[in-house]
Design an enzyme around this catalytic site. Sequence first.
Site, PDB file in Angstrom:
ATOM      1  N   GLY A 218       0.812  -1.207   0.000  1.00 34.45           N
ATOM      2  CA  GLY A 218       0.000   0.000   0.000  1.00 34.45           C
ATOM      3  C   GLY A 218       0.848   1.260   0.000  1.00 34.45           C
ATOM      4  O   GLY A 218       1.920   1.312  -0.612  1.00 34.45           O
ATOM      5  N   SER A 219       0.402   2.259   0.729  1.00 33.07           N
ATOM      6  CA  SER A 219       1.048   3.575   0.657  1.00 33.07           C
ATOM      7  C   SER A 219       2.416   3.634   1.311  1.00 33.07           C
ATOM      8  O   SER A 219       3.130   4.632   1.130  1.00 33.07           O
ATOM      9  CB  SER A 219       0.138   4.633   1.277  1.00 33.07           C
ATOM     10  OG  SER A 219      -1.014   4.812   0.470  1.00 33.07           O
ATOM     11  N   THR A 220       2.833   2.618   2.062  1.00 32.21           N
ATOM     12  CA  THR A 220       4.211   2.628   2.564  1.00 32.21           C
ATOM     13  C   THR A 220       5.198   2.579   1.401  1.00 32.21           C
ATOM     14  O   THR A 220       6.335   3.041   1.525  1.00 32.21           O
ATOM     15  CB  THR A 220       4.482   1.456   3.519  1.00 32.21           C
ATOM     16  OG1 THR A 220       4.305   0.215   2.827  1.00 32.21           O
ATOM     17  CG2 THR A 220       3.559   1.508   4.732  1.00 32.21           C
TER      18      THR A 220
END
Length: 485
Positions: A218-220
């Site tokens: 995801g956004s990591t």
Amino acid sequence: MNTPIRRLALVVFAMFTALLVSTTWIQFVQAEDLRETPGNRRTLIDNYSRDRGAILVDGTPIASSQPTDDELEWLRQYDQAQRYAHVTGYYSFTYGAGLGLERAEDAVLAGTDDSLFYQRLADVVTGTPVSGASLELTIDPEVQAAATEALGDRRGAAVALNPQTGEILAMVSKPSFDPNALSSHQLAAVDEAYAALTDDPAEPLVNRAIGGDLYPPGSTFKLVLAAAALESGEYTPDTELEGGLTYTLPGTETELPNFGGAACDPEGRPTLAESVQVSCNTSFAWLAGELGADAVREQAEAFGFGQPLEVPMSVTPSIYPDELDDAQLALTGIGQFEVRETPLQVAMISAAIANGGVTMTPYLVEEVRGSDLEVIERAEPRTRSRAVSQESAEQLTEMMTSVVERGSGQAAALPDVEVAGKTGTAEFGENGAAHAWFTGFAPADDPQIAVAVIVESATDNWVGETGGQVAAPVARAMLEAGVER
């Protein structure tokens, strides 16, 4: 000598030769394989005639062998079993050395490793019973406890690293299991316990921190995109990106929205720094296309993607996919499509940023000690790669600090300690389910600990729990336990 006698002599000679060759082959060439054959009862009983080395955390045994009065002379016991199960693994008469350090360092713990030759020789000379070596780990018991308690009964994993050395300060995988149930000498009960564990759909024997089915980050993963942008020399934290309410995936009519449908910037032109702070999907999907798959892949590999690693347990390499079309490339910019990571790899990204752009090789064993507690081997920190420049690392740190101060990671904030971090909410499957992520480090200006936490979606019907809501508080507990004040 007549012909029949000569022929008989040749047959007898051939038979003796075959017997000699086969005996030599079995006794010398195949000896080790036969000895290590699972179920070889003589070998198993012989293994239990020696005191297997202890596994220590801060000098306290979390795995040790206790003498018994039965045929198996030693019983393997595990203290704080559920807390350290995936670190220690288990040692079973029926199932052997399984998982964790029990498997990865089996020869050292059993005392048969080549590195222990002189210790074995000394034991023979002095008449001391042969025993295995002990392992002193890098684990910080307070950080391990904090991660275990904060995760609670939720599925997921948590990892903590010392960014300057690569020492693994915590490694937790949930659900856990009790290794004592597999080390028991009540073999029928052991079989029952093992069957229950292997049949459990929650897969408690899988160490989610370093393997199993890898997770979409995801956004990591936006940290990798931001790093690639800075390293290209074409972007600064103040460079404006395309970041409207939605982004049309190239070659499709599919609209990619921002989380919650919010705008990243009133003008649709957020800077790179603002895009990290608010975790802007549209700008990072656009940025992936601008950078290109090769640049993103090279940056991911600089952080450790696709590379073999042993800590000493084998770590499943994280994946950045090959042969992407433009729409798929855009989705990788937000850590979706077929990007897959271990929590350890996510922690390594934060640790590299915290360490001025240098990735250190993670390791779990600090020292190997002989039966007299003398240090036989001591681990030394090893540089793995330079992931980004010092300047880029400092810029990324400032961006990650803003995430915790003013963005989606505020639940990871600590009083009087500046925390750098990044949240992530990673969709998977076909029903909109999502895992919750947080990664970061503290103190931001003098990093002592870097962490990564994933909390799995409990069901396929996600109820809106984000990384900032459920993973960041777990990370906060770990950071608080690991920071010296």
